[in-house]
Write a protein that holds these residues in place. Structure first.
Motif, short mmCIF file in Angstrom:
data_model
loop_
_atom_site.label_atom_id
_atom_site.label_comp_id
_atom_site.label_asym_id
_atom_site.label_seq_id
_atom_site.Cartn_x
_atom_site.Cartn_y
_atom_site.Cartn_z
N PRO A 1 20.68 4.41 39.07
CA PRO A 1 21.05 4.22 40.47
C PRO A 1 19.80 4.02 41.32
N ILE A 2 19.94 3.23 42.39
CA ILE A 2 18.82 3.02 43.31
C ILE A 2 19.10 3.77 44.60
N VAL A 3 18.16 4.65 44.99
CA VAL A 3 18.30 5.29 46.29
C VAL A 3 17.43 4.54 47.29
N ASP A 4 18.10 3.86 48.22
CA ASP A 4 17.41 3.13 49.28
C ASP A 4 17.28 4.10 50.44
N THR A 5 16.06 4.61 50.62
CA THR A 5 15.84 5.73 51.55
C THR A 5 15.27 5.25 52.86
N TRP A 6 15.99 5.49 53.94
CA TRP A 6 15.47 5.11 55.26
C TRP A 6 14.89 6.33 55.96
N LEU B 1 15.99 10.41 56.01
CA LEU B 1 17.14 10.73 56.87
C LEU B 1 18.44 10.06 56.42
N ILE B 2 18.35 8.81 55.96
CA ILE B 2 19.58 8.12 55.53
C ILE B 2 19.35 7.63 54.11
N THR B 3 20.25 8.01 53.20
CA THR B 3 20.01 7.74 51.78
C THR B 3 21.24 8.03 50.93
N PRO B 4 21.37 7.32 49.84
CA PRO B 4 22.39 7.74 48.87
C PRO B 4 21.90 8.99 48.11
N THR C 1 14.79 17.43 50.53
CA THR C 1 15.15 16.02 50.36
C THR C 1 14.68 15.52 48.99
N PHE C 2 13.47 15.92 48.59
CA PHE C 2 12.98 15.48 47.28
C PHE C 2 13.97 15.87 46.19
N LYS C 3 14.39 17.12 46.23
CA LYS C 3 15.26 17.63 45.19
C LYS C 3 16.60 16.86 45.11
N TYR C 4 17.24 16.70 46.25
CA TYR C 4 18.58 16.10 46.22
C TYR C 4 18.56 14.57 46.14
N VAL C 5 17.63 13.94 46.85
CA VAL C 5 17.64 12.48 46.89
C VAL C 5 17.28 11.91 45.51
N PHE C 6 16.32 12.55 44.83
CA PHE C 6 15.92 12.05 43.51
C PHE C 6 16.61 12.82 42.39
N ASP C 7 17.57 13.68 42.78
CA ASP C 7 18.30 14.48 41.80
C ASP C 7 17.31 15.07 40.80
N TYR C 8 16.33 15.76 41.34
CA TYR C 8 15.24 16.27 40.52
C TYR C 8 15.69 17.40 39.59
N HIS C 9 15.35 17.26 38.33
CA HIS C 9 15.59 18.32 37.36
C HIS C 9 14.26 18.76 36.77
#
Ligand code: 6R9
Length: 649
Positions: free
Chosen positions: A408-413, A422-425, A288-296
């Motif tokens: 972009p803002i990821v509002d993570t629930w 679990l729910i996030t852009p 989740t860390f990698k994809y939600v924050f688009d970690y590079h």
């Protein structure tokens, strides 16, 4: 409903993002159609000592709640967060520490982190800590808090981090419930220029006669302030670590061996010890860390949460470190010494990804441009929000003022219980709607159900449930599996009930509307009304109390307490202060009531149940929509409460 603004995926983000919408859709489909194949593949992102052959083995069947992932695999979490990066990035920074004072900071490389964790793991072993033992961590936001957690994971001890803002009583109850063997603390913490008496609080907690499991207290020297010392029990971190070996092979742990306990509030009773295990939790936090924050690679990441909360576990430490990221750990508060501190830290350390909470954003918003004075924040690429619903105004302000309409803002629930988001852009895949947590992450099947548990289709609102397990899910309530089943799986059998309500719009986006149970969310901190009520009634002058949440501009929710005094006691300004201080002392400053309403009586049904629905309406002044009051034992009580309300300060 007012028109919803849509912020489409940004071209400059999409260009380099890990996933676009087509990618998200395809992966999501696969994760639901064939979870074994999907997670079997994703599980390989972390290092296993013995690879798993089984992936998912979970049951939500009433009476047989059982959750196992990767159950025959073995691994070590600290090796995944540290050792495996040594070959490629030993000299890169693992943790940037920024002190409470802007003049203090340091960088800890992966090599240095490895050495510190190994040394401290040996300290724990020397104090008799073995696999499965529970270690309490009651620390300020210093690197050693992370070292302590990772050292536990290294030797298979189970950490139980208790937020440094909790009172001695709250600490004691967590120690008693978890049978904590060793407590790790600091002489004092430092926050916003003020000292926090951590060691003194530990001493007070351990003076409780019901605490009989703690053998040792390890004390990290942060301020050098005066503290009491118990020769047989206490030892200094620096002394013990100096003589410990820096060689400590990681213990081989089963995927389902406990990793940590973290206490969280529910609608009834005392806080529950949420238990997470090793393999599934780490796979889920890392992914989740990698994809939600688009970690590079090379990104500097900052999560403002305290290690005492789940966000501090999954997204300050474990998720980022498992990815070899550089994570920033901030000791202080975001508006000290000046309102622009958060923005200054972003500039100072060139932060690319910022993850914070709506309550902080609203507090900054109230100060306007002061929050960003003299800063550029040009390093920021992605911004996140967590902890409570973010209102669209705060979202737009965050987007415009902090992120300059670039990020972009990821509002993570998510929740303590869910282990990860679990729910996030996803930044490169999801068009954003301010106020919506948008769509499910891989493997997550949210659904909305009505009061009877019937699954609702299409655009609607209802109770938010999750239909099947994901690897990061909690496994049990520590020491009480029945309570686990009762709390999460009995309301709507066959599903995991989140305790939240939500709306789903015509695009399938989820909008979390808040708790539907008696859990308050004050500045992103979860608190059961029952906990605050029991603290209140423990006061010798209080006969009865009922607590409800009311909207609060900065905190999201404020605490409104109805208090009935014992016969013969009279309300006064002194008693008002005494009662507030009492709750602070019993639970901690975050639980201090905003309003005390001296009530002659509380509205009850004939069977004696307090009718909170009515109390909520009175607290918010919605007295013309009280609803049905015919079941009240004494309807006159309502008029009295309304009349009293006009005198509440
Ligand atoms: C991670 C965390 C969980 C409760 C949860 C919900 C609220 C968290 C949210 C949100 C709306 C979000 N919550 N994130 N509500 N939008 N993005 O906060 O865990 O402390 O256990 O709280 O917080 O009500 O049920 P935890």
């Amino acid at each position: 409903m007012s028109e919803v603004k849509v912020h489409p995926v940004k071209a400059h983000i999409a260009q380099n993002a890990l996933l676009d919408d087509t990618g998200y859709q395809a992966m999501y489909r696969q994760s639901i159609d064939n979870p074994d194949a999907f997670w079997g593949e994703q599980g390989k992102q972390i290092d296993w000592i013995k690879p798993y052959t089984k992936v998912k083995n979970t049951s939500y069947d009433p009476g047989h709640i059982s959750i196992k992932w990767f159950e025959d695999g073995t691994l070590n979490l600290s090796a995944n967060c540290i050792d495996r990066h040594l070959a490629t990035r030993a000299d890169e920074t693992a943790i940037i520490w920024e002190g409470d004072s802007p003049d203090e900071d340091k960088k800890v490389s992966y090599r240095e982190l490895h050495e510190q964790v190994c040394r401290f793991a040996n300290v724990l072993k020397a104090q008799g800590v073995a696999k499965g033992d529970v270690v309490g961590i009651y620390m300020p936001m210093v690197v050693e808090a992370a070292v302590a957690m990772l050292a536990c994971a290294r030797i298979g001890a189970v950490h139980s981090v208790v937020f440094g803002g909790f009172s001695p009583d709250a600490l004691a109850s967590r120690i008693i419930d978890s049978r904590t063997k060793v407590v790790i603390t600091a002489d004092e913490g430092l926050r916003g220029g003020r000292r926090v008496a951590l060691k003194a609080n530990v001493d007070a907690a351990l003076a409780n006669p019901r605490v009989d499991s703690v053998e040792k207290v390890i004390v990290y020297r942060r301020t050098g302030g005066d503290i009491a010392w118990h020769e047989q029990r206490d030892l200094w971190w620096h002394e013990a670590a100096a003589s410990a070996s820096a060689d400590c092979p990681p213990a081989e742990m089963n995927a389902e061996d406990p990793l940590f306990i973290l206490y969280t509030s529910g609608s009834t009773g005392t806080p529950k010890g949420v238990l997470h295990t090793t393999g599934g939790y780490l796979v889920y936090a890392a992914m989740t860390f990698k994809y939600v924050f688009d970690y590079h690679d090379g990104d500097i990441y900052w999560c403002t949460a305290d290690v005492g909360w789940i966000t501090g576990h999954s997204y300050l430490l474990y998720g980022p470190l498992a990815n070899g990221a550089t994570t920033l750990l901030f000791e202080g508060v975001p508006n000290y010494p000046k309102t622009n501190r958060m923005a200054q830290i972003v500039d100072k350390h060139q932060v690319n990804i910022l993850y914070t909470a709506p309550t902080a954003i609203r507090a900054f918003m109230a100060k306007g441009d002061e929050a960003v004075e003299g800063t550029s924040r040009s390093s920021l690429r992605i911004m996140g929000s967590v902890g409570e619903p973010i209102n669209p105004e705060a979202w737009e302000w965050y987007y415009r003022v902090i992120g300059d309409e670039r990020c972009p803002i990821v509002d993570t629930w998510w929740q303590t219980e869910t282990g990860g988001i679990l729910i996030t852009p996803l930044p490169g895949a999801t068009d954003l709607k301010p106020g919506s947590a948008t769509r499910p992450f891989f493997g997550v099947q949210p659904a909305l159900v009505d009061g009877e548990g019937k699954v609702l289709e299409g655009a609607t609102d209802g109770n938010l449930v999750i239909l099947d397990s994901w690897p990061g899910q909690m496994r049990t309530v520590f020491g009480d599996h029945d309570r686990f089943e009762q709390t999460y799986f009995s309301t709507f059998p066959g599903t995991y009930f989140t305790g939240d309500g939500a709306r789903r719009d015509e695009d399938g986006y989820y909008w979390i509307t808040g708790r539907v149970d008696d859990v308050l969310n004050v500045s992103g901190h979860r608190m059961g009304t029952a906990e605050i009520e029991s603290a209140l009634v423990a006061h010798p002058k209080i006969a009865e109390a009922a607590v409800v949440g009311v909207p609060h501009e900065i905190k999201g929710q404020g605490i409104y307490a109805y208090v009935t005094l014992n016969a013969g006691e009279v309300p006064s300004a002194e008693l008002h202060k005494e009662v507030k201080d009492w709750v602070r002392k019993e639970i901690g400053p975050i639980a201090t009531p905003d309003v005390i309403h001296w009530a002659e009586g509380l509205p009850k049904t004939r069977s004696g149940k307090i009718m909170r629905r009515i109390l909520r309406k009175i607290a918010t002044g919605e007295t013309d929509s009280l609803g049905d009051t015919s079941t009240l034992a004494d309807p006159a009580v309502v008029d009295r409460l309304i009349e009293e309300r006009s005198r509440v300060a």
